[in-house]
Design a protein around this motif. Sequence first.
Motif, PDB file in Angstrom:
ATOM      1  N   ARG A 109     -30.528 -74.179  96.769  1.00 38.52           N
ATOM      2  CA  ARG A 109     -29.604 -73.608  95.794  1.00 38.52           C
ATOM      3  C   ARG A 109     -28.242 -73.418  96.469  1.00 38.52           C
ATOM      4  O   ARG A 109     -28.168 -73.141  97.674  1.00 38.52           O
ATOM      5  N   GLY A 120     -38.956 -75.431  85.704  1.00 34.08           N
ATOM      6  CA  GLY A 120     -38.407 -75.881  86.974  1.00 34.08           C
ATOM      7  C   GLY A 120     -39.181 -75.246  88.105  1.00 34.08           C
ATOM      8  O   GLY A 120     -40.069 -74.400  87.884  1.00 34.08           O
ATOM      9  N   ALA A 121     -38.799 -75.634  89.330  1.00 30.59           N
ATOM     10  CA  ALA A 121     -39.492 -75.091  90.500  1.00 30.59           C
ATOM     11  C   ALA A 121     -38.878 -73.768  90.946  1.00 30.59           C
ATOM     12  O   ALA A 121     -39.563 -72.891  91.452  1.00 30.59           O
ATOM     13  N   GLY A 122     -37.571 -73.637  90.755  1.00 28.97           N
ATOM     14  CA  GLY A 122     -36.875 -72.423  91.194  1.00 28.97           C
ATOM     15  C   GLY A 122     -36.771 -71.449  90.027  1.00 28.97           C
ATOM     16  O   GLY A 122     -36.462 -71.838  88.909  1.00 28.97           O
ATOM     17  N   HIS A 172     -26.714 -82.307  91.359  1.00 28.74           N
ATOM     18  CA  HIS A 172     -28.042 -81.672  91.183  1.00 28.74           C
ATOM     19  C   HIS A 172     -29.029 -82.697  90.587  1.00 28.74           C
ATOM     20  O   HIS A 172     -29.744 -82.397  89.637  1.00 28.74           O
TER      21      HIS A 172
HETATM   22  C1  OXD Z   1     -35.703 -77.845  89.308  1.00 31.04           C
HETATM   23  C2  OXD Z   1     -35.022 -76.830  90.092  1.00 31.04           C
HETATM   24  O1  OXD Z   1     -36.923 -77.781  89.162  1.00 31.04           O
HETATM   25  O2  OXD Z   1     -33.864 -77.073  90.449  1.00 31.04           O
HETATM   26  O3  OXD Z   1     -35.013 -78.766  88.832  1.00 31.04           O
HETATM   27  O4  OXD Z   1     -35.647 -75.790  90.381  1.00 31.04           O
END
Ligand code: OXD
Length: 314
Positions: A229, A72-74, A277
């Motif tokens: 978030r 993921g990015a986070g 989400h």
């Molecule tokens: C993602 C995130 O990549 O929420 O889905 O960081």
Amino acid sequence: MSGTEQSGTILFHSPGSHESWPRELQKALPSYNVHTSFAEVDPDDVVAAVVWNPPSGMLTSMRNLRLIQVMGAGVESLLSDQLPLGVPVARLVDPGLTVRMSEYVLMHCLSLHRQVPDLQRAQRAHDWTYIAPAPPSETCVGILGVGVLGSSCARILSSAGFSVVGWSRSKKTDPGFPCYSGRHELEEFKRRADIIVILLPLTDETENLVDDDFFAGVKRGAALINVGRGKHVVEDALINALDTGVLRHAVLDVFRTEPLPKYHSFWDHPKITVTPHNSSATHPATALEQVVENIKLAAAGLPPKNQVDLERGY
Ligand code: OXD
Ligand code: NDP
């Protein structure tokens, strides 16, 4: 285990999501063994861990680990756990995810700009409320966090005619729109934004950023879109801002607890739009290549792409 060996175990851990990934990874990296069950591998054989929310302590048991690739990015949930020293952590920068996120933000900015929530309320009341259409240039979208996702959103919003301002940690040289940085410039950012979009990573500095003090400086009648978030926003402060008219609407894609509990007050609040989400998502078609490349780089003893700065926290 030698530094350039293109073999070993890849542990893929992402329960309940990214189902097709282990198969795709195995196809792309046939000399490795891709496993999805930690219980079935010898931790010492694991050379790369490709993970989303791994159980606490799992990674520290892998003594030959060369790469932690987050799905993921986070990365905040990973960084809150103990990590093996010296092993690089990479995050995903997925062009497909970036496009989907930009679509989501544009869609909700257009909806807020055209006052769709007010029109829907009027329809439910059988009220012929005429709201004159205004050009998007009259609406300023303020983006908190102008990294990969925020700057893509800025581009698409600008092309749709919105005026855009941004806020980041470091000063940007020539981003193509006014961009503020640091706490001291946050007040000016808030004075300008009609719609505030949160696209920040969750760090010690950004947790609870959007609190009563934050709302004190926001333009009256502004709107909020949170795709960063849940912990960026203090929930009571948000409800208070909506109930007192400081904010006219909030679009929330992320929450302190996910899934959002069934009886949470956000579900029924007339000025809140909840999405599960799903503003964006990672897809193998656009993200697999960089994971494969990172595993190869790690085997060659080279740093991965999109390495996380552990000090900074993103
Ligand atoms: C993602 C995130 O990549 O929420 O889905 O960081
Ligand atoms: P980037 O790391 O590319 O960008 C982060 C931006 O936030 C940068 O501009 C950075 O500033 C800024 N920033 C970080 N800390 C601060 C601070 N203390 N004060 C001001 N600005 C700060 O991340 P991405 O754009 O890839 O992703 C952003 C976040 O979006 C992720 O961390 C994740 O939480 C969330 N996300 C949500 C998804 C969803 O489905 N809802 C999907 C994907 C991501 P600088 O430029 O100076 O470094």
